[in-house]
Design an enzyme around this catalytic site. Structure first.
Site, PDB file in Angstrom:
ATOM      1  N   HIS A  48       0.740  -1.004   0.094  1.00  0.00           N
ATOM      2  CA  HIS A  48       0.112  -0.037   0.077  1.00  0.00           C
ATOM      3  C   HIS A  48       0.942   1.242   0.299  1.00  0.00           C
ATOM      4  O   HIS A  48       1.990   1.094   0.695  1.00  0.00           O
ATOM      5  CB  HIS A  48      -0.945   0.047   1.323  1.00  0.00           C
ATOM      6  N   GLU A  97      -3.916  -3.878  -4.651  1.00  0.00           N
ATOM      7  CA  GLU A  97      -5.367  -3.957  -4.768  1.00  0.00           C
ATOM      8  C   GLU A  97      -5.970  -2.376  -4.646  1.00  0.00           C
ATOM      9  O   GLU A  97      -6.373  -2.195  -3.673  1.00  0.00           O
ATOM     10  CB  GLU A  97      -6.095  -4.863  -3.827  1.00  0.00           C
TER      11      GLU A  97
END
Length: 327
Positions: free
Chosen positions: A241, A279
């Protein structure tokens, strides 16, 4: 330095230096590069080919000082895939593929794993069986010079004390809060950081350009993460992330460097990692624009997490090292 500049300089002389101060000169015969003191060697490259030749003595070919020059050759000429090491007598001593060269750890990697951590299966509190992970080291774990920016990019372990104020300011920036949804004061961010540090499948990193902090990367092992059920996850798949907090370093030319660097670090940190995953939110257009088609990364599909519509992006190890080029 790019190939167009090589052509344009044929009638003149151009000079420059590595970050460590060693000099190069470009003339009609090619490059003259300083190995040490008054010792120079030649680098020749035809702009119509995908290889370069380094003309050097057999003894000098073993010099560790040559590695930085190889990084310079590959890093400034994106089309070069192979460097031939040629003796002064014209005999080929060795050949080095770019895809192999960038899988070496000695020039960039400062971590404690590199694929040497033994394989032992354990089970976490959620009942997920996974390889035991090496505990991340503190301090700097990666450093690399990006010639297009003339800057070093480094990654270091987040310090829960000295980085807290900066991290809090980043989390409360509007464009960051929109995607992370973790805005709040220092007490909340302190708990956020401690939770990440105590989670064995996460590795919190601060990224710096020339030692100026600009981004946060939360590297994770995918098998123990929420993404695992949504694709064919393997034991050493990894992801990150990310957020860029320092607005000075927004934009494509910086993004290409940091995206390449953090991917490079994850592959170097364990040679058993064959796939990287991500993602991001499906509506995070700016990030997806940087990702898709960058150094082996591609968007695979969209899917629904409980909390967001996400895009699955992946990067294959072989494709990454084959596509690493001029940035």
């Amino acid at each position: 330095m790019n190939n167009a500049e090589i052509v344009s300089e044929k009638q003149g002389i151009k000079k420059g230096a590595l970050p460590d101060g060693r000099l190069w000169t470009l003339d009609s015969e090619g490059y003259q590069c300083q190995l040490e003191l008054d010792n120079f060697f030649k680098v020749r490259h035809r702009i119509t080919s995908d290889f370069a030749q380094v003309h050097i003595s057999s003894h000098e070919a073993e010099s560790t000082g040559l590695n930085n020059w190889l990084d310079w050759v590959f890093g400034t000429h994106g089309d070069i895939k192979l460097v031939e090491i040629i003796s002064l007598g014209g005999k080929k001593i060795n050949e080095i593929l770019k895809s192999d060269f960038y899988q070496r750890k000695d020039l960039w990697y400062r971590g404690n794993n590199g694929g040497n951590f033994p394989l032992r299966w354990v089970e976490n509190e959620q009942g997920v069986k996974h390889p035991l992970r090496a505990k991340p080291v503190e301090g700097e774990v990666y450093r690399r010079h990006f010639y297009s920016l003339e800057m070093d990019l480094s990654l270091r372990h987040l310090d829960p004390d000295s980085d807290l104020e900066l991290f809090t300011s980043w989390m409360n920036m509007g464009r960051v809060a929109k995607f992370w949804e973790e805005e709040g004061g220092m007490d909340k961010q302190r708990k956020f950081i401690q939770d990440v540090i105590q989670d064995p499948h996460k590795y919190p990193l601060i990224a710096c350009f020339d030692d100026v902090p600009f981004a946060y990367f939360e590297v994770y092992w995918a098998l123990e993460d929420r993404i695992a059920p949504y694709y064919n996850c393997q034991p050493f798949d990894r992801g990150a992330h990310m957020l860029v907090g320092n607005s000075r370093f927004l934009g494509r030319r910086y993004a290409q460097a940091w995206f390449n660097a953090v991917s490079h670090f994850m592959f170097l940190d364990d040679c058993r990692t064959q796939t990287l995953v991500g993602e991001p939110r499906a509506d995070n257009g700016p990030l997806l624009k940087y990702i898709d088609g960058t150094f082996g990364w591609k968007k695979i599909k969209e899917f629904d997490f409980p909390h967001k519509r996400a895009a699955l992006v992946t990067c294959d190890r072989d494709e990454f090292f084959e596509s690493m080029g001029e940035i």
